[in-house]
Design a protein around this motif. Sequence first.
Motif, short mmCIF file in Angstrom:
data_model
loop_
_atom_site.label_atom_id
_atom_site.label_comp_id
_atom_site.label_asym_id
_atom_site.label_seq_id
_atom_site.Cartn_x
_atom_site.Cartn_y
_atom_site.Cartn_z
N TRP A 37 -106.00 -15.69 44.53
CA TRP A 37 -106.61 -17.03 44.45
C TRP A 37 -106.88 -17.59 45.85
N LEU A 38 -105.96 -17.36 46.78
CA LEU A 38 -106.19 -17.81 48.16
C LEU A 38 -107.42 -17.11 48.73
N TYR A 39 -107.57 -15.83 48.40
CA TYR A 39 -108.76 -15.09 48.84
C TYR A 39 -110.03 -15.75 48.27
N GLN A 40 -110.01 -16.06 46.99
CA GLN A 40 -111.16 -16.71 46.37
C GLN A 40 -111.45 -18.08 47.00
N LEU A 41 -110.41 -18.83 47.26
CA LEU A 41 -110.57 -20.21 47.75
C LEU A 41 -110.96 -20.28 49.23
N LEU A 42 -110.52 -19.31 50.01
CA LEU A 42 -110.74 -19.35 51.47
C LEU A 42 -111.89 -18.47 51.94
N GLN A 43 -112.44 -17.68 51.03
CA GLN A 43 -113.52 -16.77 51.38
C GLN A 43 -114.72 -17.47 52.05
N PRO A 44 -115.09 -18.70 51.63
CA PRO A 44 -116.23 -19.34 52.28
C PRO A 44 -116.01 -19.63 53.77
N ASP A 45 -114.75 -19.71 54.20
CA ASP A 45 -114.44 -20.11 55.58
C ASP A 45 -113.97 -18.97 56.47
N GLN A 46 -113.47 -17.89 55.86
CA GLN A 46 -112.76 -16.87 56.64
C GLN A 46 -113.24 -15.46 56.32
N ASN A 47 -113.04 -14.55 57.27
CA ASN A 47 -113.21 -13.12 57.04
C ASN A 47 -111.79 -12.58 56.78
N ILE A 48 -111.49 -12.33 55.52
CA ILE A 48 -110.10 -12.12 55.10
C ILE A 48 -109.78 -10.64 54.87
N VAL A 49 -108.63 -10.22 55.37
CA VAL A 49 -108.06 -8.92 55.02
C VAL A 49 -106.82 -9.22 54.18
N ARG A 50 -106.66 -8.48 53.06
CA ARG A 50 -105.54 -8.80 52.16
C ARG A 50 -104.95 -7.53 51.55
N PRO A 92 -109.33 -23.93 35.69
CA PRO A 92 -109.75 -23.47 34.36
C PRO A 92 -108.65 -22.72 33.61
N PHE A 93 -107.41 -23.19 33.72
CA PHE A 93 -106.25 -22.58 33.07
C PHE A 93 -105.33 -23.69 32.59
N THR A 94 -104.49 -23.38 31.58
CA THR A 94 -103.57 -24.39 31.06
C THR A 94 -102.11 -23.96 31.06
N ASP A 95 -101.84 -22.68 31.32
CA ASP A 95 -100.45 -22.22 31.30
C ASP A 95 -99.69 -22.73 32.52
N GLU A 96 -98.39 -22.88 32.38
CA GLU A 96 -97.57 -23.48 33.43
C GLU A 96 -97.55 -22.66 34.71
N ALA A 97 -97.54 -21.33 34.57
CA ALA A 97 -97.52 -20.47 35.76
C ALA A 97 -98.78 -20.69 36.59
N SER A 98 -99.94 -20.79 35.93
CA SER A 98 -101.20 -21.01 36.66
C SER A 98 -101.21 -22.36 37.36
N MET A 151 -111.52 -25.28 43.33
CA MET A 151 -110.49 -24.98 42.33
C MET A 151 -111.05 -24.65 40.94
N PRO A 152 -112.07 -25.35 40.43
CA PRO A 152 -112.59 -25.01 39.10
C PRO A 152 -113.23 -23.63 39.04
N GLN A 153 -113.51 -23.03 40.19
CA GLN A 153 -114.17 -21.72 40.22
C GLN A 153 -113.17 -20.56 40.25
N LEU A 154 -111.86 -20.87 40.21
CA LEU A 154 -110.86 -19.81 40.21
C LEU A 154 -111.08 -18.87 39.03
#
Length: 335
Positions: free
Chosen positions: A126-139, A288-294, A319-322
């Motif tokens: 999720w961090l990869y999805q959220l930060l992709q617009p700003d960073q060149n990420i290795v994970r 776009p999730f309702t479970d407690e873990a998400s 966040m809604p695009q996760l």
Amino acid sequence: MYKASQIASIIKAKTTAPKTDVLVEHLLLDSRKLLFPATSIFFALDGPRRAGSLFIPELYDKGVRCFVVAADFSETEIKRYKGAFFFQVQDVLQALQSLTAHHRLQFRLPVIGITGSNGKTIVKEWLYQLLQPDQNIVRSPKSFNSQIGVPLSVWQIHEENTLGIFEAGISQPGEMQHLARIIAPSVGVITSIGEAHGEGFLNIRQKINEKLRLFVKSDVLIYCADNPDLNDAVNTFKNNVRGNEDFKLFSWSKKESATLQVMAVEKGNAQTNISARFNEEEINFTIPFTDEASVENAITCCCVLLHLGVTAENIAHRMPQLRYVEMRLELKQGI
């Protein structure tokens, strides 16, 4: 790329080498995954049923010329492989970890290190999805968080990367110190703590303390203060291990005062609206999730974004695009 002679120095190996040096770019642990023989180095790790050195003849025939083997590997056997580099070490796994720890130190990029009982892979993705617009990420690929998976993950770092996100998992005491040396995270994240993978620990407190070893040199630690065991262990870690060092805690809570105070969590049919307060500013976002873990994982991700300077407006937009993350254990409809 590294020269074979450089690698010998880094892993402190006794070397049997030809006159011509070679370049190494790829780490190879599984003979079935060979793609670039000329630039691969094979670490002969022993498996539960077979010794890693048994695969050397096959790999040599396919063009691999660099092999890391145990110190007791036969000198007579080495002489059979003309033109090959053999690196003899006391511990092949330790050599793999030393090489990748050295590689990590060649880069100044900020690195997020994630550990916990549950949610590591989801938070990383999720961090990869959220930060992709700003960073060149290795994970970390998939759930590569073990004593072998972490080295393979960190080896992927290249000059063009601006952020690293790696997860670390342990199953017994004494393991995290090796992963901490390899990941060297500047930003620490600890996800949900529970009974998962707890068989190798005396109790939950020992398990938390071992996981916290990942952050011995981090600048900040992001965590949920609502777990009493975790909150107490984190504050003890800050006071007794880090002392007066410049080490910050970024906490979030639904119950008490924290860096990010969660004010409301409203669940609908297919989404959850979350309201929080940070530095006197109101933060609102929908997932776009309702479970407690998400919900917990999303709040943790929100804390990381805020620490990295992402605006409340961008958080609300992203966040809604996760997207759902496929995990190793899934229930599938059968025939």
